[in-house]
Design a protein around this motif. Structure first.
Motif, PDB file in Angstrom:
ATOM      1  N   GLN A   7      -0.318   1.214   8.113  1.00 17.09           N
ATOM      2  CA  GLN A   7       0.034   2.233   9.171  1.00 17.09           C
ATOM      3  C   GLN A   7      -1.043   3.077   9.553  1.00 17.09           C
ATOM      4  O   GLN A   7      -1.346   3.875   8.619  1.00 17.09           O
ATOM      5  CB  GLN A   7       1.224   2.875   9.016  1.00 17.09           C
ATOM      6  CG  GLN A   7       2.483   1.944   9.013  1.00 17.09           C
ATOM      7  CD  GLN A   7       3.700   2.418   8.403  1.00 17.09           C
ATOM      8  OE1 GLN A   7       3.779   3.890   8.600  1.00 17.09           O
ATOM      9  NE2 GLN A   7       4.735   1.802   8.049  1.00 17.09           N
ATOM     10  N   GLU A   8      -1.792   3.043  10.573  1.00 20.64           N
ATOM     11  CA  GLU A   8      -2.786   3.848  10.786  1.00 20.64           C
ATOM     12  C   GLU A   8      -2.428   5.500  10.899  1.00 20.64           C
ATOM     13  O   GLU A   8      -3.216   6.244  10.388  1.00 20.64           O
ATOM     14  CB  GLU A   8      -3.558   3.363  12.107  1.00 20.64           C
ATOM     15  CG  GLU A   8      -4.727   4.321  12.477  1.00 20.64           C
ATOM     16  CD  GLU A   8      -6.069   3.893  11.822  1.00 20.64           C
ATOM     17  OE1 GLU A   8      -7.034   4.468  11.949  1.00 20.64           O
ATOM     18  OE2 GLU A   8      -5.995   3.013  11.170  1.00 20.64           O
ATOM     19  N   ALA A   9      -1.392   5.740  11.409  1.00 17.56           N
ATOM     20  CA  ALA A   9      -1.111   7.098  11.695  1.00 17.56           C
ATOM     21  C   ALA A   9      -0.801   7.834  10.367  1.00 17.56           C
ATOM     22  O   ALA A   9      -1.098   9.054   9.864  1.00 17.56           O
ATOM     23  CB  ALA A   9       0.291   7.278  12.579  1.00 17.56           C
ATOM     24  N   VAL A  51       0.955  -1.029  -0.016  1.00 21.03           N
ATOM     25  CA  VAL A  51       0.197   0.017  -0.178  1.00 21.03           C
ATOM     26  C   VAL A  51       0.770   1.279  -0.014  1.00 21.03           C
ATOM     27  O   VAL A  51       1.851   1.314   0.878  1.00 21.03           O
ATOM     28  CB  VAL A  51      -0.896   0.052   1.269  1.00 21.03           C
ATOM     29  CG1 VAL A  51      -1.936   1.145   1.095  1.00 21.03           C
ATOM     30  CG2 VAL A  51      -1.686  -1.401   1.418  1.00 21.03           C
ATOM     31  N   VAL A  52       0.886   2.011  -1.125  1.00 21.73           N
ATOM     32  CA  VAL A  52       1.729   3.141  -1.230  1.00 21.73           C
ATOM     33  C   VAL A  52       0.944   4.499  -1.511  1.00 21.73           C
ATOM     34  O   VAL A  52      -0.020   4.676  -1.999  1.00 21.73           O
ATOM     35  CB  VAL A  52       2.888   2.921  -2.522  1.00 21.73           C
ATOM     36  CG1 VAL A  52       3.471   1.707  -2.363  1.00 21.73           C
ATOM     37  CG2 VAL A  52       2.208   2.684  -3.768  1.00 21.73           C
ATOM     38  N   VAL A  53       1.576   5.469  -1.276  1.00 23.81           N
ATOM     39  CA  VAL A  53       1.161   6.761  -1.739  1.00 23.81           C
ATOM     40  C   VAL A  53       2.071   7.270  -2.614  1.00 23.81           C
ATOM     41  O   VAL A  53       3.322   7.147  -2.557  1.00 23.81           O
ATOM     42  CB  VAL A  53       1.334   7.820  -0.188  1.00 23.81           C
ATOM     43  CG1 VAL A  53       1.048   9.265  -0.748  1.00 23.81           C
ATOM     44  CG2 VAL A  53       0.445   7.325   0.802  1.00 23.81           C
ATOM     45  N   ALA A  54       1.489   7.648  -3.678  1.00 36.28           N
ATOM     46  CA  ALA A  54       2.283   7.883  -5.233  1.00 36.28           C
ATOM     47  C   ALA A  54       1.398   9.100  -5.610  1.00 36.28           C
ATOM     48  O   ALA A  54       0.114   9.167  -5.563  1.00 36.28           O
ATOM     49  CB  ALA A  54       2.448   6.713  -6.152  1.00 36.28           C
ATOM     50  N   ASP A  55       2.037   9.782  -6.764  1.00 35.34           N
ATOM     51  CA  ASP A  55       1.381  10.674  -7.614  1.00 35.34           C
ATOM     52  C   ASP A  55       0.658  10.119  -8.443  1.00 35.34           C
ATOM     53  O   ASP A  55       0.735   9.163  -8.804  1.00 35.34           O
ATOM     54  CB  ASP A  55       2.549  11.575  -8.253  1.00 35.34           C
ATOM     55  CG  ASP A  55       1.981  12.678  -9.034  1.00 35.34           C
ATOM     56  OD1 ASP A  55       1.943  12.802 -10.222  1.00 35.34           O
ATOM     57  OD2 ASP A  55       1.557  13.643  -8.376  1.00 35.34           O
ATOM     58  N   ILE A  56      -0.654  10.631  -8.831  1.00 38.14           N
ATOM     59  CA  ILE A  56      -1.607  10.117  -9.410  1.00 38.14           C
ATOM     60  C   ILE A  56      -1.199   9.692 -10.824  1.00 38.14           C
ATOM     61  O   ILE A  56      -1.463   8.812 -11.664  1.00 38.14           O
ATOM     62  CB  ILE A  56      -2.979  11.191  -9.645  1.00 38.14           C
ATOM     63  CG1 ILE A  56      -3.940  10.245  -9.788  1.00 38.14           C
ATOM     64  CG2 ILE A  56      -2.834  12.292 -10.360  1.00 38.14           C
ATOM     65  CD1 ILE A  56      -5.415  10.866  -9.578  1.00 38.14           C
ATOM     66  N   ARG A  93       7.471   5.652  -9.133  1.00 36.74           N
ATOM     67  CA  ARG A  93       7.778   6.124  -8.091  1.00 36.74           C
ATOM     68  C   ARG A  93       6.732   6.505  -6.975  1.00 36.74           C
ATOM     69  O   ARG A  93       5.600   6.711  -7.376  1.00 36.74           O
ATOM     70  CB  ARG A  93       8.380   7.343  -8.800  1.00 36.74           C
ATOM     71  CG  ARG A  93       9.087   8.352  -7.668  1.00 36.74           C
ATOM     72  CD  ARG A  93       9.742   9.467  -8.104  1.00 36.74           C
ATOM     73  NE  ARG A  93      10.395  10.375  -7.514  1.00 36.74           N
ATOM     74  CZ  ARG A  93      10.041  11.678  -7.248  1.00 36.74           C
ATOM     75  NH1 ARG A  93       9.489  12.360  -8.319  1.00 36.74           N
ATOM     76  NH2 ARG A  93      10.929  12.158  -6.152  1.00 36.74           N
ATOM     77  N   VAL A  94       7.216   6.154  -5.765  1.00 38.66           N
ATOM     78  CA  VAL A  94       6.353   6.259  -4.700  1.00 38.66           C
ATOM     79  C   VAL A  94       6.783   7.398  -3.688  1.00 38.66           C
ATOM     80  O   VAL A  94       7.959   7.667  -3.776  1.00 38.66           O
ATOM     81  CB  VAL A  94       5.912   5.131  -3.822  1.00 38.66           C
ATOM     82  CG1 VAL A  94       5.398   3.929  -4.791  1.00 38.66           C
ATOM     83  CG2 VAL A  94       7.365   4.579  -3.037  1.00 38.66           C
ATOM     84  N   VAL A  95       5.740   8.021  -3.057  1.00 42.27           N
ATOM     85  CA  VAL A  95       6.208   8.997  -1.909  1.00 42.27           C
ATOM     86  C   VAL A  95       6.568   8.267  -0.668  1.00 42.27           C
ATOM     87  O   VAL A  95       7.351   8.504   0.055  1.00 42.27           O
ATOM     88  CB  VAL A  95       5.022  10.124  -1.952  1.00 42.27           C
ATOM     89  CG1 VAL A  95       5.231  10.905  -0.622  1.00 42.27           C
ATOM     90  CG2 VAL A  95       4.749  11.112  -2.939  1.00 42.27           C
ATOM     91  N   GLU A  96       5.595   7.298  -0.282  1.00 42.99           N
ATOM     92  CA  GLU A  96       5.778   6.600   0.829  1.00 42.99           C
ATOM     93  C   GLU A  96       5.122   5.375   0.995  1.00 42.99           C
ATOM     94  O   GLU A  96       4.177   5.355   0.478  1.00 42.99           O
ATOM     95  CB  GLU A  96       5.468   7.473   2.104  1.00 42.99           C
ATOM     96  CG  GLU A  96       5.441   6.678   3.426  1.00 42.99           C
ATOM     97  CD  GLU A  96       4.903   7.782   4.641  1.00 42.99           C
ATOM     98  OE1 GLU A  96       4.983   7.237   5.625  1.00 42.99           O
ATOM     99  OE2 GLU A  96       4.395   8.661   4.223  1.00 42.99           O
ATOM    100  N   ARG A  97       5.870   4.143   1.565  1.00 47.83           N
ATOM    101  CA  ARG A  97       4.896   2.948   1.690  1.00 47.83           C
ATOM    102  C   ARG A  97       4.183   2.828   3.061  1.00 47.83           C
ATOM    103  O   ARG A  97       4.845   3.177   4.003  1.00 47.83           O
ATOM    104  CB  ARG A  97       5.987   1.774   1.485  1.00 47.83           C
ATOM    105  CG  ARG A  97       6.496   1.595   0.335  1.00 47.83           C
ATOM    106  CD  ARG A  97       7.481   0.356   0.307  1.00 47.83           C
ATOM    107  NE  ARG A  97       8.459   0.300  -0.752  1.00 47.83           N
ATOM    108  CZ  ARG A  97       9.680   0.016  -0.925  1.00 47.83           C
ATOM    109  NH1 ARG A  97      10.160  -0.592   0.252  1.00 47.83           N
ATOM    110  NH2 ARG A  97      10.166   0.278  -2.041  1.00 47.83           N
ATOM    111  N   ILE A  98       3.187   2.618   2.993  1.00 49.50           N
ATOM    112  CA  ILE A  98       2.434   2.690   4.547  1.00 49.50           C
ATOM    113  C   ILE A  98       1.667   1.341   4.715  1.00 49.50           C
ATOM    114  O   ILE A  98       1.133   1.185   6.014  1.00 49.50           O
ATOM    115  CB  ILE A  98       1.429   3.781   4.423  1.00 49.50           C
ATOM    116  CG1 ILE A  98       0.330   3.587   3.558  1.00 49.50           C
ATOM    117  CG2 ILE A  98       1.857   5.331   4.052  1.00 49.50           C
ATOM    118  CD1 ILE A  98      -0.844   4.310   3.434  1.00 49.50           C
TER     119      ILE A  98
END
Length: 132
Positions: free
Chosen positions: A51-53, A19-24, A31-36
């Motif tokens: 990760q809940e936080a 589960v990652v945060v990435a640019d659309i 490329r990802v911003v952060e793995r959560i």
């Protein structure tokens, strides 16, 4: 704009996902911003951990989840906590609730530690007075 989505890993025919945060506009496995978190659909029951936080942080700053991640966040209860975060509740309290730690228990532990420290200080003062 940011999107919380799944990035595929694993061998052919044996998928697992991050589960990652990435640019659309970035590619699925780009490329990802952060793995959560992670998600494994092959085990029974499905295994996932987000990760809940970090999820609450990214959702609160406007990141949009994909449909699959939205389902996982709803199963985890993150959306209910996001509404409470937007209503003004503390992020620390919400994360502690998710992790199963009572914030009131932590406050009691701090009070107990303070009481013990005070008692040790009183004993140390009494010992010092006897030596003089």
């Amino acid at each position: 704009m940011l999107r919380i989505r799944l990035s595929r890993t694993g061998k052919k025919g044996q998928p697992s996902y991050r589960v990652v945060v990435a640019d659309i506009t970035s590619k699925r496995d780009g490329r990802v911003v952060e793995r959560i978190g992670h998600y494994n659909p092959l085990v029974e029951p499905e295994e996932f951990k987000i990760q809940e936080a970090r999820a609450l942080h990214w959702l609160s700053v406007g990141a949009q989840p994909s449909d699959a991640v939205r389902r996982l966040l709803e199963k985890q209860g993150t959306y209910g906590r996001l509404q409470r975060l937007n209503a003004g509740e503390s992020l620390d309290r919400l994360v502690a609730e998710y992790e199963g730690v009572s914030v009131e228990e932590e406050a009691v532990d701090v009070a107990a530690v303070a009481a013990v420290a005070e008692a040790v200080g009183v004993i140390a003062d009494a010992v010092a007075a006897e030596e003089e």
